[in-house]
Design a protein around this motif. Structure first.
Motif, PDB file in Angstrom:
ATOM      1  N   PRO B 508       0.819  -1.214   0.000  1.00 61.17           N
ATOM      2  CA  PRO B 508       0.000   0.000   0.000  1.00 61.17           C
ATOM      3  C   PRO B 508       0.853   1.265   0.000  1.00 61.17           C
ATOM      4  CG  PRO B 508      -0.155  -1.150   2.098  1.00 61.17           C
ATOM      5  CD  PRO B 508       0.546  -2.051   1.164  1.00 61.17           C
ATOM      6  N   SER B 509       2.115   1.129   0.468  1.00 59.01           N
ATOM      7  CA  SER B 509       2.965   2.324   0.542  1.00 59.01           C
ATOM      8  C   SER B 509       3.718   2.590  -0.759  1.00 59.01           C
ATOM      9  CB  SER B 509       3.964   2.148   1.689  1.00 59.01           C
ATOM     10  OG  SER B 509       4.662   0.934   1.519  1.00 59.01           O
ATOM     11  N   ASP B 510       3.460   1.738  -1.794  1.00 58.15           N
ATOM     12  CA  ASP B 510       4.110   1.970  -3.093  1.00 58.15           C
ATOM     13  C   ASP B 510       3.455   3.170  -3.776  1.00 58.15           C
ATOM     14  OD1 ASP B 510       5.589  -0.220  -2.574  1.00 58.15           O
ATOM     15  OD2 ASP B 510       4.513  -1.562  -3.922  1.00 58.15           O
ATOM     16  N   VAL B 511       4.011   4.339  -3.581  1.00 57.74           N
ATOM     17  CA  VAL B 511       3.432   5.541  -4.190  1.00 57.74           C
ATOM     18  C   VAL B 511       4.436   6.095  -5.183  1.00 57.74           C
ATOM     19  CG1 VAL B 511       2.474   7.823  -3.768  1.00 57.74           C
ATOM     20  CG2 VAL B 511       2.176   6.013  -2.071  1.00 57.74           C
ATOM     21  N   GLU B 512       4.140   5.887  -6.448  1.00 56.96           N
ATOM     22  CA  GLU B 512       5.084   6.343  -7.469  1.00 56.96           C
ATOM     23  C   GLU B 512       4.695   7.753  -7.901  1.00 56.96           C
ATOM     24  OE1 GLU B 512       4.633   3.378 -10.390  1.00 56.96           O
ATOM     25  OE2 GLU B 512       5.478   1.802  -9.142  1.00 56.96           O
ATOM     26  N   ALA B 518       3.796  18.081   0.638  1.00 55.95           N
ATOM     27  CA  ALA B 518       2.500  18.775   0.695  1.00 55.95           C
ATOM     28  C   ALA B 518       1.647  18.419  -0.523  1.00 55.95           C
ATOM     29  CB  ALA B 518       2.723  20.285   0.765  1.00 55.95           C
ATOM     30  N   LEU B 519       2.322  18.363  -1.689  1.00 55.42           N
ATOM     31  CA  LEU B 519       1.611  18.031  -2.924  1.00 55.42           C
ATOM     32  C   LEU B 519       1.058  16.609  -2.850  1.00 55.42           C
ATOM     33  CD1 LEU B 519       1.185  19.819  -5.402  1.00 55.42           C
ATOM     34  CD2 LEU B 519       3.019  18.557  -6.538  1.00 55.42           C
ATOM     35  N   ARG B 520       1.869  15.718  -2.305  1.00 55.42           N
ATOM     36  CA  ARG B 520       1.431  14.317  -2.185  1.00 55.42           C
ATOM     37  C   ARG B 520       0.219  14.209  -1.250  1.00 55.42           C
ATOM     38  NH1 ARG B 520       6.396  10.071  -1.870  1.00 55.42           N
ATOM     39  NH2 ARG B 520       7.824  11.106  -3.258  1.00 55.42           N
ATOM     40  N   PHE B 521       0.293  14.904  -0.117  1.00 57.12           N
ATOM     41  CA  PHE B 521      -0.849  14.841   0.820  1.00 57.12           C
ATOM     42  C   PHE B 521      -2.106  15.399   0.162  1.00 57.12           C
ATOM     43  CE2 PHE B 521       2.271  14.314   4.295  1.00 57.12           C
ATOM     44  CZ  PHE B 521       1.672  13.229   4.920  1.00 57.12           C
ATOM     45  N   ALA B 522      -1.918  16.477  -0.611  1.00 48.87           N
ATOM     46  CA  ALA B 522      -3.090  17.101  -1.225  1.00 48.87           C
ATOM     47  C   ALA B 522      -3.714  16.175  -2.258  1.00 48.87           C
ATOM     48  CB  ALA B 522      -2.688  18.427  -1.875  1.00 48.87           C
ATOM     49  N   ASN B 602      -5.504   7.444   3.854  1.00 55.56           N
ATOM     50  CA  ASN B 602      -4.552   7.756   2.780  1.00 55.56           C
ATOM     51  C   ASN B 602      -3.354   8.526   3.330  1.00 55.56           C
ATOM     52  OD1 ASN B 602      -6.500   6.579   1.278  1.00 55.56           O
ATOM     53  ND2 ASN B 602      -6.564   8.155  -0.312  1.00 55.56           N
ATOM     54  N   ALA B 603      -3.607   9.423   4.288  1.00 53.10           N
ATOM     55  CA  ALA B 603      -2.515  10.212   4.865  1.00 53.10           C
ATOM     56  C   ALA B 603      -1.508   9.288   5.561  1.00 53.10           C
ATOM     57  CB  ALA B 603      -3.067  11.235   5.850  1.00 53.10           C
ATOM     58  N   CYS B 604      -1.997   8.257   6.219  1.00 53.41           N
ATOM     59  CA  CYS B 604      -1.094   7.303   6.886  1.00 53.41           C
ATOM     60  C   CYS B 604      -0.205   6.617   5.853  1.00 53.41           C
ATOM     61  CB  CYS B 604      -1.903   6.241   7.641  1.00 53.41           C
ATOM     62  SG  CYS B 604      -2.598   6.868   9.160  1.00 53.41           S
ATOM     63  N   LEU B 605      -0.796   6.218   4.729  1.00 51.19           N
ATOM     64  CA  LEU B 605      -0.010   5.526   3.708  1.00 51.19           C
ATOM     65  C   LEU B 605       1.013   6.473   3.062  1.00 51.19           C
ATOM     66  CD1 LEU B 605      -2.666   3.252   1.959  1.00 51.19           C
ATOM     67  CD2 LEU B 605      -1.181   2.746   3.880  1.00 51.19           C
ATOM     68  N   VAL B 606       0.614   7.741   2.868  1.00 51.06           N
ATOM     69  CA  VAL B 606       1.569   8.714   2.307  1.00 51.06           C
ATOM     70  C   VAL B 606       2.715   8.919   3.301  1.00 51.06           C
ATOM     71  CG1 VAL B 606       1.863  11.105   1.560  1.00 51.06           C
ATOM     72  CG2 VAL B 606      -0.175   9.856   0.894  1.00 51.06           C
ATOM     73  N   THR B 607       2.382   9.055   4.574  1.00 48.77           N
ATOM     74  CA  THR B 607       3.417   9.227   5.614  1.00 48.77           C
ATOM     75  C   THR B 607       4.384   8.046   5.596  1.00 48.77           C
ATOM     76  OG1 THR B 607       1.740  10.317   6.930  1.00 48.77           O
ATOM     77  CG2 THR B 607       3.749   9.715   8.083  1.00 48.77           C
ATOM     78  N   LEU B 608       3.805   6.882   5.439  1.00 45.33           N
ATOM     79  CA  LEU B 608       4.610   5.655   5.402  1.00 45.33           C
ATOM     80  C   LEU B 608       5.581   5.690   4.221  1.00 45.33           C
ATOM     81  CD1 LEU B 608       4.459   3.115   7.193  1.00 45.33           C
ATOM     82  CD2 LEU B 608       3.081   2.053   5.428  1.00 45.33           C
ATOM     83  N   SER B 609       5.060   6.115   3.077  1.00 45.23           N
ATOM     84  CA  SER B 609       5.895   6.126   1.865  1.00 45.23           C
ATOM     85  C   SER B 609       7.038   7.144   1.975  1.00 45.23           C
ATOM     86  CB  SER B 609       5.044   6.437   0.643  1.00 45.23           C
ATOM     87  OG  SER B 609       4.638   7.787   0.667  1.00 45.23           O
ATOM     88  N   LEU B 610       6.887   8.132   2.856  1.00 46.55           N
ATOM     89  CA  LEU B 610       7.929   9.160   3.011  1.00 46.55           C
ATOM     90  C   LEU B 610       9.038   8.717   3.971  1.00 46.55           C
ATOM     91  CD1 LEU B 610       5.603  12.305   3.204  1.00 46.55           C
ATOM     92  CD2 LEU B 610       7.100  11.654   1.313  1.00 46.55           C
ATOM     93  N   GLN B 611       8.820   7.587   4.666  1.00 48.62           N
ATOM     94  CA  GLN B 611       9.817   7.118   5.638  1.00 48.62           C
ATOM     95  C   GLN B 611      11.010   6.483   4.918  1.00 48.62           C
ATOM     96  OE1 GLN B 611       9.246   7.935   8.895  1.00 48.62           O
ATOM     97  NE2 GLN B 611       7.488   8.908   7.914  1.00 48.62           N
TER      98      GLN B 611
END
Lengths: 265, 649
Positions: B508-512, B518-522, B602-611
């Motif tokens: 789920p954290s695979d965000v290409e 900020a842009l990703r969260f939005a 979704n915010a949790c998954l984006v946060t995860l992808s930024l780790q």
């Protein structure tokens, strides 16, 4: 007030006001099986709903028996609104259809005791009540046999006894003679006459004209979910200028058929 | 109420006990199954084995080389009832093999060739029982010769360092008796479920469909008894029959044990400890309730006994499938498999009988089955709806243009899906800013347009299509954190299942997606939460659930939500999340709650992808996901209490 006193005073036992019952059918869309029906019947009276199959008789009686909820309108059983307090309405009601369905593996005695318990008859009074009914209907010889082994006539008697095991002030009979032979039908007719004498209000649905003529104090002619006329046999004949119930019924049925095309145009 | 339940229950049991078919299925079959099986196994199996052991079997020997131990082998084989046929003038091997195929011989042994490393080859017919028996006798004979030869060498040469000179023995810490008990437990849940279903199904069909067919159900419904009391009485009767089948079957198993019938020729059997029996009884108690719910719901839909049988047969097969899976050694009890109905309890019993300690899986199996039972009981309570019984149509569809708004909204969703898919393919291959453009096209154009069109086509008012008011109960805000955490846990759990089914599903954290945080969260949290909730939990859910079709509406809106993510490998997690979000919208009456849950997820998954190491963190989170899921029932409980309180008024 006892049933006999009610009959003497002519108290209203069943009252139906502007009753509507609509169903949704995938093919026909929304349709009204009962469309604004109103009538009232008194204690000690046999009231007949006469109409062809599909006229809305069974639906009306099922609403009165509280198993179907009305879409609009009101139905009162012995003063109890069937929607507001269905359980109390059922306590005042005996319900019988032409289908003499009984529990096959219970004996007649067990069947009557079971339904007496459901009606809240005290446990110590049940044997006496069952014995009383057994004597009234002449069921002593087969009361302890399983229902699956009984003849149609014997089953019918047990069904009748089941419907009156709690001595209800109102009795609803939905085409009770359908499927019965001559002896069975005449036994049913005798039973209705006896209940009338006991002061019970009997609401009776049928499509057999002779039964209605013989039994009913007043008759409601029902067609397409509506009551077209109510009255005694004599009143209906006088109003239509006909000699018998068959002609009176056809008079009303034709009047509906004539009105329907113009209403639709 | 309790008095009526007791009266109905008594009558039902009386009728069941007086029916020969019911007694056969509910008493005779469970009680005699084990004795019959074991007697058959002992008498027929042992006798068959004994007869086979006594038979003289013919082996043709074709020896190009004659090792020194060959006479010894012949002696060993003859001692084991093998006729040694050796003819130096024998014809071609092919002719001998033909005789073997014709079953004139039971085996052909080749020794040789002489000019290469010597080798023995046994030709046998694996489809022939006697030929297999010959192979077994040859193995034993050769092992006996080999052992003697090895002992002779060791004696002559001294202690050999050659591994071939060593003898090996294996000692299992579990006694053979215990092993046989654990082997029995592999099949025990399957047998118990089968016995339960066969006994209780007859009772259920007779109590509902049978009574409806006989016309006694209508009679019963006009008596002054609440329909719930009638249902409860009948339910209890079916459940008691099912439970008694299980208990009778277990009792018969214990009697067989006492009589020594369980031992067979393999030796005796050790009974598992009391703890294992407690697990078995608890799981079977819950399973019996669950299966009774299913049987009652199915039987109450049937109009006749025969129709009821037609419905129950697929249910039985469906129930046996997960129970049968539990007999496979590769299927283990985990928190995940514990969640699967029937499979979890069956595995829990298997584990307990194998002597393993009770773990999370056992608890999850019990809790999930109990939760399913509660849901099932709610369906059972509606089983005897008089309007449906008499009219054979659901009353909630009455006098309503049921289905039309839903169908129109689904048609809009289908068109929107194709536009969205087409746009994604076109824009995705366009430029470096593709992903953002894709998202903008779908979230800011397709979905808002679909929301508007669906609301108009389904003739919904704006307050119906987009309920933006406060939640029905102020407790919804208290429940929100629980629901948000639960939804995240549920989604992660679904990812685990998806990964098990399809290892290439990714994470789920695979965000290409490039760009700033900020842009990703939005674009990945805020915008999807608003646009997707506005359509899927807005007019689509409102239209498809119209007329009380809650399940159909929830499933169809969640399915479209999952389809919009354009990935079959992500279908399961997004579908599960769609169900949770739809449920939250229906339970709270406002869109704000699902929007908040969706944004949090979704915010949790984006946060995860930024780790720096998202995979390790994700693995840790997924391990905890069964616990996070508990947020859902907790949130639901808070909402329910809110509805029962003064807020409802």
């Amino acid at each position: 007030m006892s049933a006999a006193e009610g009959a003497r005073s002519g108290a209203i036992a069943v009252e139906v006001r502007e009753l509507v019952k609509a169903f949704h059918d995938p093919r026909r869309g929304t349709f009204r099986a009962v469309d604004g029906m109103s009538f009232a019947c008194r204690r000690g009276e046999v009231f007949g709903l006469l109409g062809p199959n599909g006229a809305g008789k069974t639906t009306t009686l099922r609403v009165l028996a509280t198993v179907l909820a009305p879409t609009s309108g009101q139905a009162l059983l012995d003063g109890v609104d069937v929607v507001v307090d269905p359980l109390e309405a059922r306590r005042r009601l005996g319900f019988l259809t032409g289908n003499t369905g009984l529990y096959p593996r219970l004996t007649g005695r067990e069947t009557l005791s079971f339904f007496a318990r459901l009606h809240g008859v005290p446990e110590e009074r049940i044997p006496a009540r069952v014995a009383e009914l057994s004597k009234t209907f002449g069921m002593e010889s087969y009361l302890d046999g399983r229902c699956e082994k009984l003849s149609t006539g014997q089953k019918q008697k047990i069904s009748i006894a089941r419907a009156v095991v709690h001595d209800p002030p109102v009795l609803i009979l939905d085409e009770p003679t359908s499927g019965l032979d001559i002896i069975g039908s005449s036994a049913m007719i005798d039973f209705v006459a006896a209940r009338r004498a006991a002061g019970t209000c009997v609401v009776f649905s049928t499509h057999i004209l002779s039964e209605a003529e013989e039994l009913c104090d007043r008759i409601a002619i029902v067609l397409k979910g509506r009551v077209l006329a109510i009255g005694t046999l004599q009143e209906l004949c006088e109003r239509t200028g006909t000699a018998n119930l068959r002609q009176a019924f056809l008079h009303y049925a034709r009047s509906v058929e004539q009105v329907a095309p113009s209403a639709g145009s | 109420m309790r008095r009526f339940v007791a009266i109905i229950l008594r009558r039902e049991l009386l009728e069941i006990l007086r029916d020969r078919r019911a007694v056969l299925l509910a008493v005779v079959l469970p009680a005699l199954l084990w004795p019959a099986l074991l007697t058959f196994q002992r008498k027929v199996g042992d006798a068959g084995r004994a007869r086979l052991g006594e038979r003289e079997l013919e082996l043709e020997v074709r020896a190009e080389v004659r090792p020194s131990w060959l006479p010894e082998l012949r002696l060993e084989l003859e001692r084991r009832g093998v006729t040694w046929l050796e003819d130096p003038l024998a014809g071609a091997l092919a002719a001998s093999l033909d005789r073997l195929r014709e079953r004139e011989l039971k085996g052909v042994l080749e020794l040789g060739p002489a000019d290469a490393r010597p080798q023995g080859t046994l030709h046998f017919l694996s489809t022939d029982e006697e030929s297999r028996e010959l192979r077994e006798r040859l193995r034993q004979a050769f092992e006996a010769v080999r052992r003697r030869e090895r002992d002779r060498l060791v004696h002559e040469v001294g202690v050999a360092h050659d591994p071939a000179a060593w003898t090996w023995s294996e000692v299992s810490l579990a006694s053979p008796e215990r092993l046989r008990a654990s082997q029995l437990a592999v099949f025990l849940p399957l047998v118990l479920v089968l016995v339960l279903l066969s006994g209780a199904s007859f009772a259920a069909i007779d109590a509902f469909a049978g009574e409806r067919e006989r016309g006694t159900l209508e009679t019963l419904l006009v008596h002054p008894v609440p329909a719930t009391a009638i249902t409860a009485g009948k339910f209890l009767a079916v459940w008691l029959v099912g439970l008694s089948c299980v208990l009778l079957n277990l009792a018969s198993l214990l009697v067989c044990y006492q009589a020594g019938w369980l031992g067979t020729s393999g030796g005796s059997l050790e009974l598992p400890p009391l703890g294992a029996w407690a697990v078995l009884l608890l799981q079977m108690l819950l399973l019996s309730l669950l299966l009774t719910c299913a049987l009652v719901v199915v039987a109450s839909r049937a109009r006749s006994f025969r129709e009821g049988q037609n419905y129950v047969l697929p249910l039985t097969l469906f129930a046996l499938l997960p129970t049968g899976l539990a007999t496979l050694p590769a299927v283990k009890l985990t928190a995940l498999t514990g969640l699967v109905p029937l499979l979890g309890p069956s595995l829990a019993v298997r584990e307990a009988f194998a002597g393993r300690a009770l773990g999370l899986g056992t608890a999850v199996a019990a809790i999930s089955t109990a939760a399913l039972v509660l849901a099932g009981l709610r369906s059972v309570a509606r089983a005897l709806d008089a309007e449906r019984v008499l009219r054979e149509v659901a009353p909630r569809f009455e006098a309503d243009r049921a289905g039309v708004p839903g169908r129109r909204a689904l048609a809009v969703a289908l068109v929107a899906f194709f536009v969205h898919a087409w746009g994604s393919v076109q824009i995705g291959s366009a430029s470096s800013g593709g992903p953002y453009l894709q998202l903008a096209f779908s979230l800011a154009l397709v979905l808002p347009l679909a929301t508007f069109v669906a609301a108009r086509r389904a003739a919904l008012s704006w307050s119906e299509a987009l309920p933006r008011g406060a939640p029905r109960s102020s407790r919804a805000w208290i429940a929100l954190p629980c629901l948000a955490v639960g939804a995240l846990g549920f989604s992660l759990l679904a990812w685990r299942v998806q990964s098990a089914l399809h290892p290439d599903a990714g994470a789920p954290s695979d965000v290409e997606l490039g760009g700033s945080a900020a842009l990703r969260f939005a674009f990945l949290a805020l915008l999807p939460a608003l646009a997707e909730e506005a359509f899927f939990r807005g007019p689509l859910l409102a239209a498809t659930t119209r007329g009380g079709r809650l399940t159909a509406g929830l499933v169809s809106s969640a399915a479209f939500f999952a389809l919009f993510h354009l990935s079959l490998t992500r279908f399961l997690p997004t579908f599960g999340l769609g169900l949770v979000l739809g449920g939250a919208r229906l339970a709270t009456g406002t869109l704000w709650i699902p929007i908040a849950i969706h944004a949090f997820h979704n915010a949790c998954l984006v946060t995860l992808s930024l780790q720096p190491d998202p995979d390790a963190l994700l693995a840790e989170l997924q391990t905890q996901s069964p616990w996070l899921v508990l947020g859902l029932p907790l949130g639901a409980w808070i909402l329910r209490r809110g509805r029962a309180g003064p807020d409802r008024a």
